[in-house]
Design a protein around this motif. Structure first.
Motif, short mmCIF file in Angstrom:
data_model
loop_
_atom_site.label_atom_id
_atom_site.label_comp_id
_atom_site.label_asym_id
_atom_site.label_seq_id
_atom_site.Cartn_x
_atom_site.Cartn_y
_atom_site.Cartn_z
N TRP A 20 -3.66 -18.31 -6.49
CA TRP A 20 -2.28 -17.89 -6.79
C TRP A 20 -1.44 -18.16 -5.57
O TRP A 20 -1.78 -17.77 -4.46
CB TRP A 20 -2.21 -16.41 -7.16
CG TRP A 20 -2.88 -16.12 -8.46
CD1 TRP A 20 -2.53 -16.60 -9.69
CD2 TRP A 20 -4.03 -15.31 -8.67
NE1 TRP A 20 -3.39 -16.12 -10.65
CE2 TRP A 20 -4.31 -15.32 -10.04
CE3 TRP A 20 -4.85 -14.56 -7.83
CZ2 TRP A 20 -5.37 -14.62 -10.60
CZ3 TRP A 20 -5.90 -13.86 -8.38
CH2 TRP A 20 -6.15 -13.90 -9.75
N GLN A 21 -0.30 -18.83 -5.78
CA GLN A 21 0.61 -19.18 -4.69
C GLN A 21 1.93 -18.46 -4.92
O GLN A 21 2.46 -18.45 -6.04
CB GLN A 21 0.82 -20.69 -4.68
CG GLN A 21 1.64 -21.19 -3.53
CD GLN A 21 1.75 -22.71 -3.57
OE1 GLN A 21 1.71 -23.33 -4.63
NE2 GLN A 21 1.90 -23.30 -2.40
N GLN A 22 2.47 -17.87 -3.86
CA GLN A 22 3.76 -17.20 -3.97
C GLN A 22 4.86 -18.24 -4.16
O GLN A 22 4.91 -19.24 -3.45
CB GLN A 22 4.04 -16.37 -2.72
CG GLN A 22 3.16 -15.16 -2.60
CD GLN A 22 3.55 -14.30 -1.41
OE1 GLN A 22 4.63 -14.44 -0.84
NE2 GLN A 22 2.67 -13.39 -1.05
N THR A 23 5.73 -18.01 -5.12
CA THR A 23 6.79 -18.99 -5.40
C THR A 23 7.85 -19.01 -4.31
O THR A 23 8.42 -20.07 -4.03
CB THR A 23 7.47 -18.68 -6.75
OG1 THR A 23 7.92 -17.33 -6.75
CG2 THR A 23 6.49 -18.90 -7.90
N ASN A 24 8.12 -17.88 -3.69
CA ASN A 24 9.15 -17.85 -2.66
C ASN A 24 8.61 -18.17 -1.26
O ASN A 24 9.39 -18.39 -0.34
CB ASN A 24 9.87 -16.51 -2.64
CG ASN A 24 8.93 -15.35 -2.34
OD1 ASN A 24 7.73 -15.42 -2.61
ND2 ASN A 24 9.46 -14.28 -1.78
N ARG A 25 7.28 -18.18 -1.11
CA ARG A 25 6.66 -18.53 0.16
C ARG A 25 5.42 -19.38 -0.15
O ARG A 25 4.31 -18.86 -0.27
CB ARG A 25 6.25 -17.27 0.94
CG ARG A 25 7.44 -16.44 1.34
CD ARG A 25 7.06 -15.33 2.29
NE ARG A 25 6.19 -14.35 1.64
CZ ARG A 25 5.70 -13.29 2.27
NH1 ARG A 25 5.96 -13.08 3.53
NH2 ARG A 25 4.93 -12.44 1.64
N PRO A 26 5.59 -20.68 -0.28
CA PRO A 26 4.48 -21.54 -0.72
C PRO A 26 3.31 -21.61 0.24
O PRO A 26 2.24 -22.06 -0.14
CB PRO A 26 5.13 -22.90 -0.91
CG PRO A 26 6.40 -22.85 -0.14
CD PRO A 26 6.83 -21.41 -0.09
N ASN A 27 3.48 -21.15 1.47
CA ASN A 27 2.35 -21.14 2.39
C ASN A 27 1.57 -19.83 2.32
O ASN A 27 0.65 -19.60 3.10
CB ASN A 27 2.83 -21.40 3.83
CG ASN A 27 3.75 -20.32 4.35
OD1 ASN A 27 4.51 -19.71 3.58
ND2 ASN A 27 3.72 -20.08 5.64
N HIS A 28 1.90 -18.97 1.34
CA HIS A 28 1.16 -17.73 1.10
C HIS A 28 0.44 -17.85 -0.23
O HIS A 28 1.06 -18.13 -1.26
CB HIS A 28 2.12 -16.53 1.05
CG HIS A 28 2.68 -16.17 2.38
ND1 HIS A 28 2.48 -14.95 2.94
CD2 HIS A 28 3.41 -16.89 3.26
CE1 HIS A 28 3.08 -14.91 4.12
NE2 HIS A 28 3.66 -16.08 4.34
N PHE A 29 -0.86 -17.65 -0.20
CA PHE A 29 -1.63 -17.77 -1.43
C PHE A 29 -2.82 -16.82 -1.39
O PHE A 29 -3.22 -16.34 -0.34
CB PHE A 29 -2.09 -19.21 -1.64
CG PHE A 29 -2.85 -19.78 -0.48
CD1 PHE A 29 -4.22 -19.60 -0.37
CD2 PHE A 29 -2.20 -20.49 0.52
CE1 PHE A 29 -4.93 -20.12 0.71
CE2 PHE A 29 -2.89 -21.01 1.59
CZ PHE A 29 -4.26 -20.81 1.69
N THR A 30 -3.35 -16.58 -2.57
CA THR A 30 -4.52 -15.73 -2.73
C THR A 30 -5.56 -16.50 -3.54
O THR A 30 -5.23 -17.11 -4.56
CB THR A 30 -4.17 -14.43 -3.48
OG1 THR A 30 -3.17 -13.74 -2.72
CG2 THR A 30 -5.38 -13.54 -3.66
#
Length: 74
Positions: A20-30
């Motif tokens: 899962w990738q954050q839409t507002n911060r693409p360098n943050h994912f789980t």
């Protein structure tokens, strides 16, 4: 991430592998992985694809890789 997920899903005893990738911060994912047993997880960790991913990730991160292992409650 997509390639790691595709490769991991093909490994023996992999039950699921989701990213899962954050839409507002693409360098943050789980990444959430589920394996049939601890041996399969350990084998996955030693695979070239997994090690290569971790090596590439290390050069891009601003924080340590946060890995947490869980067991299902019975």
């Amino acid at each position: 991430m997509k390639q790691l997920a595709e490769d991991s899903r093909k490994q023996a005893a992999n039950l699921s592998f989701d990213v899962w990738q954050q839409t507002n911060r693409p360098n943050h994912f789980t990444v959430v992985e589920s394996w049939g047993n601890r041996g399969a997880f350990d084998l996955h960790e030693m695979q070239k694809e997994t090690r290569d991913f971790r090596t590439k990730l290390a050069t891009m991160t601003g924080a340590l890789y946060d890995e947490r292992l869980y067991k299902p409650m019975k």
